[in-house]
Design an enzyme around this catalytic site. Structure first.
Site, PDB file in Angstrom:
ATOM      1  N   TYR A 172       5.392  16.582  12.255  1.00 12.49           N
ATOM      2  CA  TYR A 172       6.388  15.537  12.048  1.00 12.49           C
ATOM      3  C   TYR A 172       7.848  15.729  12.153  1.00 12.49           C
ATOM      4  CZ  TYR A 172       2.541  13.082   9.908  1.00 12.49           C
ATOM      5  OH  TYR A 172       1.202  12.652   9.552  1.00 12.49           O
ATOM      6  N   ARG A 199       3.642  19.283   7.697  1.00 14.39           N
ATOM      7  CA  ARG A 199       4.576  18.111   7.965  1.00 14.39           C
ATOM      8  C   ARG A 199       5.764  18.662   8.650  1.00 14.39           C
ATOM      9  NH1 ARG A 199       7.198  15.471   4.850  1.00 14.39           N
ATOM     10  NH2 ARG A 199       7.020  13.145   6.110  1.00 14.39           N
ATOM     11  N   CYS A 245      -1.046  32.397  12.674  1.00 14.31           N
ATOM     12  CA  CYS A 245      -0.367  32.864  14.012  1.00 14.31           C
ATOM     13  C   CYS A 245      -0.439  31.524  14.889  1.00 14.31           C
ATOM     14  CB  CYS A 245      -1.705  33.632  14.522  1.00 14.31           C
ATOM     15  SG  CYS A 245      -2.124  35.001  13.718  1.00 14.31           S
ATOM     16  N   GLU A 246       0.676  31.144  14.804  1.00 15.31           N
ATOM     17  CA  GLU A 246       1.216  29.988  15.225  1.00 15.31           C
ATOM     18  C   GLU A 246       2.710  30.247  15.046  1.00 15.31           C
ATOM     19  OE1 GLU A 246      -0.208  27.581  17.359  1.00 15.31           O
ATOM     20  OE2 GLU A 246      -2.121  28.263  16.709  1.00 15.31           O
ATOM     21  N   GLU A 248       0.779  -1.140   0.167  1.00 18.42           N
ATOM     22  CA  GLU A 248      -0.032  -0.050   0.061  1.00 18.42           C
ATOM     23  C   GLU A 248       0.798   1.324   0.011  1.00 18.42           C
ATOM     24  OE1 GLU A 248      -3.143  -2.345   2.922  1.00 18.42           O
ATOM     25  OE2 GLU A 248      -1.837  -0.634   3.548  1.00 18.42           O
ATOM     26  N   PRO A 249       1.478   1.590  -1.236  1.00 13.39           N
ATOM     27  CA  PRO A 249       2.378   2.538  -1.025  1.00 13.39           C
ATOM     28  C   PRO A 249       1.681   3.966  -1.244  1.00 13.39           C
ATOM     29  CG  PRO A 249       2.507   1.678  -3.458  1.00 13.39           C
ATOM     30  CD  PRO A 249       1.490   0.768  -2.347  1.00 13.39           C
TER      31      PRO A 249
HETATM   32  C1  LIG Z   1      -0.779   5.697   5.583  1.00 15.29           C
HETATM   33  C2  LIG Z   1      -0.889   4.179   5.115  1.00 15.29           C
HETATM   34  C3  LIG Z   1      -0.207   3.762   3.854  1.00 15.29           C
HETATM   35  C4  LIG Z   1       0.857   4.333   3.369  1.00 15.29           C
HETATM   36  O1  LIG Z   1       2.037   5.002   4.055  1.00 15.29           O
HETATM   37  P1  LIG Z   1       3.056   5.568   3.249  1.00 15.29           P
HETATM   38  O2  LIG Z   1       3.990   6.070   4.374  1.00 15.29           O
HETATM   39  O3  LIG Z   1       2.441   6.908   2.683  1.00 15.29           O
HETATM   40  O4  LIG Z   1       3.447   4.733   2.355  1.00 15.29           O
HETATM   41  C5  LIG Z   1      -0.378   2.274   3.893  1.00 15.29           C
HETATM   42  N1  LIG Z   1      -1.323   1.609   4.620  1.00 15.29           N
HETATM   43  C6  LIG Z   1      -2.060   1.988   5.516  1.00 15.29           C
HETATM   44  C7  LIG Z   1      -2.814   1.168   6.350  1.00 15.29           C
HETATM   45  C8  LIG Z   1      -1.761   3.307   6.019  1.00 15.29           C
HETATM   46  O5  LIG Z   1      -2.422   4.009   6.994  1.00 15.29           O
END
Ligand SMILES: *Cc1c(COP(=O)(O)O)cnc(C)c1O
Length: 400
Positions: free
Chosen positions: A304, A300, A330-331, A261-262
């Site tokens: 992060y 980000r 305003c942060e 799941e990229p």
């Molecule tokens: C966010 C997420 C991803 C993608 O993560 P990346 O770091 O963007 O590749 C894949 N699977 C699930 C379940 C997620 O929550």
């Protein structure tokens, strides 16, 4: 391969700033790299839509033959709108009401459940009539910090692996068709070892669940954000995963599919946030550079502590000078502290790089500032894929 400096300057002049710009061919290239690396495996890729959900991006991803992973029922609906079919859509839920899962099932998409509580509700409703996946919390630390790690002890995500017996009992009691074991251990994983650790654990679990045909290893492929960061070694990851799968096949005669799941990997590098320098504020310690965007558009760095490369598009030859780049919210919304750029002048156009993933998508209208427009470059042609928000847009849901 990217959008050229001239094209970025032209897009800013045409559509104004702040502006998100994406490059279709970069997404294509990244997808191709994944396909090539994992060609020896029975692999499928599901774009993690939450990184960037603009329909034009989703359609482009679909045109590549990539499937899609959705983190909410509305993302599932966006996927359908973009033309994905139910068998290309995966819905990975966490902490959702069972109603959402029920709706996903009624839409016919693949469903991954992340708690025993929802799995039990699923079991009572569907028993073995609908295939299901479960997300396991493997207790692996990945991605370096707990803001982007999602598989460690203490993470809310997934069914803790130590509760596998309860999972087995549910599966047996209701005759569940447990098809998929899923992990997603975090973002920015650079080491093959982390994937191997995950695969090893899932293969062990697959031994306990004969109905499992798919291991879903989630996303988290790292992309370089800093100039000194290297590309990840996809080939090494693929080789390691392949070996684990082959060993398993030799032992059990089960040929499993692997899903990924990229999110970032596909769209991060394809995106730029363009901003205009509004104010220079020299002080005794550092010169602040104020820009016409802030953490409302790219959170980000503050959320992060993420690093984004910044370039000065309109004074690339200026003398190197060190600045603090700050937003107009305003942060305290620093984009970068002590960053050296070619001399910055008011009116210069800055580009924040690697902003395609979790950039626009995490934007808000904080301070009643509108969200940016979005432009997609494809075949060298810019196309407006979202107009800039307006004050009217912000007011539209209010009842006076
Ligand atoms: C966010 C997420 C991803 C993608 O993560 P990346 O770091 O963007 O590749 C894949 N699977 C699930 C379940 C997620 O929550």
């Amino acid at each position: 391969m990217s959008v050229s400096k001239e094209e970025l300057i032209h897009a800013a002049a045409t559509y104004g700033t702040p502006l998100y710009v994406y490059h279709a061919e970069s997404i294509t290239r990244q997808y191709q790299k994944l396909m090539d690396a994992f060609s020896q495996l029975n692999a499928r890729f599901f774009y993690a839509a939450k990184a960037l959900t603009n329909l034009s991006i989703l359609r482009h991803v679909r045109s590549l033959g990539c499937s899609i992973d959705c983190s909410s029922i509305n993302e599932v609906k966006l996927a359908f709108k973009a033309g994905f079919s139910a068998d290309q859509i995966l819905y990975t839920s966490n902490s959702v009401s069972f109603e959402e899962i029920r709706e996903a099932v009624s839409l016919g998409v693949s469903v991954t459940i992340d708690s025993l509580s929802n799995l039990e509700k699923f079991a009572k409703t569907y028993a073995g009539s609908y295939p299901v996946g479960v997300r396991i919390r493997p207790n692996i630390m990945a991605g370096g910090n707990t803001k982007i790690s999602t598989g460690h002890v203490g993470s809310k995500f997934g069914i803790p692996v130590e509760q596998v017996e309860a999972l087995q009992q549910l599966v047996q009691a209701y005759g569940l068709q447990l098809r998929t074991l899923h992990i997603h251990t975090g973002s920015e994983i650079s080491e093959a070892a982390v994937f191997v650790q995950g695969v090893t654990l899932l293969l062990e679990l697959a031994g306990l669940f004969p109905s499992v045909t798919v291991l879903d290893l989630g996303g988290g492929f790292k992309v370089p954000y800093r100039p000194d960061e290297k590309e990840i070694d996809l080939a090494a990851i693929a080789k390691a995963v392949e070996k684990s799968f082959t060993d398993f096949k030799n032992k059990t005669d089960r040929q499993l599919e692997v899903w990924f799941e990229p999110g970032k990997y596909l769209v991060a590098q394809a995106g730029y946030l363009l901003a205009t320098v509004t104010v220079l504020k020299p002080t005794d310690t550092i010169c602040f550079v104020g820009v016409d965007t802030g953490l409302n558009h790219l959170i980000r760095p503050m959320f992060y502590e993420a690093y984004h490369s910044i370039s000065n598009l309109t004074n690339a030859e200026g003398a190197p000078t060190t600045y603090q780049i700050t937003g107009n919210i305003c942060e305290t919304d620093d984009f970068a502290q002590a960053r050296t750029l070619p001399e910055v002048r008011e009116g210069d156009l800055l580009a924040f790089h690697t902003a395609g993933a979790y950039g626009f998508e995490m934007s808000s209208s904080y301070n009643a500032r509108v969200r940016p427009a979005e432009v997609l470059f494809k075949d060298g042609q810019p196309q407006l894929i979202r107009r800039r928000e307006s004050l009217d847009d912000l007011l539209i849901q209010q009842i006076n």
